[in-house]
Enzyme design. Structure first.
Site, short mmCIF file in Angstrom:
data_model
loop_
_atom_site.label_atom_id
_atom_site.label_comp_id
_atom_site.label_asym_id
_atom_site.label_seq_id
_atom_site.Cartn_x
_atom_site.Cartn_y
_atom_site.Cartn_z
N GLU A 165 -4.57 2.40 -4.42
CA GLU A 165 -3.12 2.41 -4.22
C GLU A 165 -2.61 1.07 -3.69
O GLU A 165 -1.51 0.99 -3.14
CB GLU A 165 -2.72 3.53 -3.25
CG GLU A 165 -3.20 3.37 -1.82
CD GLU A 165 -4.58 3.97 -1.56
OE1 GLU A 165 -4.82 4.39 -0.42
OE2 GLU A 165 -5.41 4.02 -2.50
N ASN B 83 -2.97 12.81 -4.07
CA ASN B 83 -4.08 13.22 -4.94
C ASN B 83 -4.64 14.58 -4.55
O ASN B 83 -4.92 15.43 -5.41
CB ASN B 83 -5.20 12.17 -4.90
CG ASN B 83 -4.92 10.97 -5.79
OD1 ASN B 83 -4.23 11.09 -6.81
ND2 ASN B 83 -5.43 9.82 -5.41
N ASP C 28 0.85 -1.19 0.00
CA ASP C 28 0.00 0.00 0.00
C ASP C 28 0.89 1.24 0.00
O ASP C 28 1.88 1.31 0.74
CB ASP C 28 -0.91 0.02 1.24
CG ASP C 28 -2.00 1.06 1.14
OD1 ASP C 28 -3.08 0.74 0.59
OD2 ASP C 28 -1.79 2.19 1.59
N ILE C 29 0.55 2.22 -0.85
CA ILE C 29 1.32 3.47 -0.90
C ILE C 29 0.92 4.34 0.28
O ILE C 29 -0.26 4.63 0.49
CB ILE C 29 1.06 4.22 -2.23
CG1 ILE C 29 1.40 3.32 -3.42
CG2 ILE C 29 1.86 5.51 -2.28
CD1 ILE C 29 1.03 3.93 -4.77
N ASP D 134 -1.87 9.38 -10.61
CA ASP D 134 -1.77 8.29 -11.58
C ASP D 134 -0.33 8.03 -11.98
O ASP D 134 0.07 6.87 -12.17
CB ASP D 134 -2.60 8.62 -12.83
CG ASP D 134 -4.10 8.49 -12.58
OD1 ASP D 134 -4.49 7.97 -11.52
OD2 ASP D 134 -4.87 8.91 -13.46
N HIS E 226 -5.06 14.29 -9.46
CA HIS E 226 -5.12 12.87 -9.82
C HIS E 226 -4.16 12.51 -10.96
O HIS E 226 -3.75 11.35 -11.07
CB HIS E 226 -6.55 12.50 -10.19
CG HIS E 226 -7.46 12.42 -8.99
ND1 HIS E 226 -7.57 11.31 -8.20
CD2 HIS E 226 -8.28 13.35 -8.43
CE1 HIS E 226 -8.42 11.52 -7.22
NE2 HIS E 226 -8.88 12.75 -7.34
N ARG F 95 14.10 -4.74 -0.10
CA ARG F 95 14.83 -4.10 -1.21
C ARG F 95 13.87 -3.29 -2.07
O ARG F 95 14.17 -2.17 -2.49
CB ARG F 95 15.55 -5.16 -2.04
CG ARG F 95 16.43 -4.58 -3.15
CD ARG F 95 17.23 -5.69 -3.79
NE ARG F 95 16.34 -6.72 -4.36
CZ ARG F 95 16.74 -7.96 -4.62
NH1 ARG F 95 17.98 -8.35 -4.37
NH2 ARG F 95 15.88 -8.83 -5.15
#
Length: 347
Positions: free
Chosen positions: A251, A216, A208-209, A225, A221, A271
């Site tokens: 995300e 956003n 998950d980011i 993206d 957006h 990594r």
């Protein structure tokens, strides 16, 4: 002509790339004068193009492998096949060779998105007539077009990664005992026994980011993206060709890391996390990711995915930009088991 049409109907009934590949080779093998058929994988190793057999005939049956191409002892430099090398370099549609008396070979590269990673190899005992070439290329074009359709339906439109639907199909097949063999007994993985002897297994990670909503909200957006696309590119380069990377939407991404040890899984996932942390994203600057992972050998697909999710959310709630292993969290008491065999919560 009727048997060929029947084989084409059977071939296009598959919804899986590997089974489709096996089916087209089976179709070609039944044609007269054909001595050998193989599906070859083309890949880069050490900056040089290489080739290795991915599906071939062994003891009268078609055998397939999805092991890591670069580690395959059967790999060869593509330059050992000069006719095929020239065909691929010039983006041609076929190549012919007569390597020795009584052996004539036809190569048909599978072009997808202006790249080639698969090539069908057909060998027979006499020269290919114009009519035979026409039939072979006709069957091949049906196969190639259907491969492209399958690929389009399996991909996320924005990032080009596999989509959630594809994950559900592939993951259920890899975690359900006997599912693959019952549907397709001709598929054999000859390297499986040695892999299991080294105590390697498959791992599922949910990525998950961190703070993506802020990206956003602050930059719009379009830049959001772009971050998704760049993260997808880093995922592609961080894992091997026989690993699988999916975009679940928003995300969130999922990685199936195959046939490796727990120590190596920790190393590979960290990594990837560090690569994202050190990457400069245009306009946005620095971005980080959190990751939770679990082994896939125990539990149903829903349970396994839920456990990886729990590890991910523990990472996000305890500082973000980190990798967490579900079983470590359970063993240390930092995380309680939330999904039981008799009571599965879908979310």
């Amino acid at each position: 002509m009727k048997p060929i049409l029947q084989h084409l109907v059977e071939m296009t009934g598959h919804r899986d790339h590997l089974r489709l590949e096996v089916s087209v080779l089976s179709t070609l093998q039944k044609l007269s004068s054909i001595k050998e058929v193989r599906a070859l994988e083309l890949f880069t190793d050490g900056g040089e193009p290489h080739i290795r057999p991915r599906t071939w005939v062994q003891d009268g049956q078609l055998v397939s492998t999805d092991s890591e191409a670069a580690a395959d002892p059967r790999k060869e430099p593509l330059e050992r096949y000069p006719e095929l090398f020239e065909c691929v370099t010039k983006q041609g549609d076929s190549a012919l060779a007569n390597p020795r008396p009584g052996r004539y070979t036809l190569w048909l590269p599978v072009w997808m998105h202006e790249k080639v990673s698969t090539c069908l190899e057909i060998t027979q005992s006499r020269q290919f007539s114009a009519h035979k070439l026409e039939v072979l290329k006709g069957v091949f074009l049906v196969y190639q077009n259907y491969q492209n359709l399958l690929d389009y339906s399996e991909r996320d439109a924005l990032t080009g990664l596999f989509n959630r639907k594809t994950f559900d199909e592939q993951f259920a097949r890899t975690t359900t005992p006997g599912l693959s063999s019952s549907k397709s007994p001709e598929l054999v993985a000859p390297e499986q026994a040695s892999i299991e002897g080294e105590h390697a297994q498959n791992w599922l990670a949910v990525v998950d980011i961190d703070h993506f909503k802020q990206v956003n909200d602050r930059f719009g957006h379009l830049y959001g993206d772009e971050v998704l696309i760049l993260i997808a590119n880093i995922l592609r380069t961080s894992f091997r060709s026989h690993d699988r990377v999916f975009r679940f939407g928003g995300e969130e991404f999922v990685v199936l890391l195959r046939n490796t040890t727990l120590t190596m899984a920790h190393k590979v996932f960290n990594r990837f996390r560090e690569t994202v942390q050190e990457h400069h994203f245009p306009q946005v600057g620095n971005v980080t990711v959190s990751l939770g992972f679990v082994g896939t050998s125990r539990g149903s697909p829903v349970e396994i995915l839920g456990q990886a999710d729990q590890a991910l959310y523990y990472a996000k709630e305890h500082g973000r930009n980190q990798v967490r292993f579900y079983e470590d969290l359970i063993a240390s008491g930092e995380l309680a088991t939330k999904v039981a065999n008799d009571d599965v919560e879908l979310f």
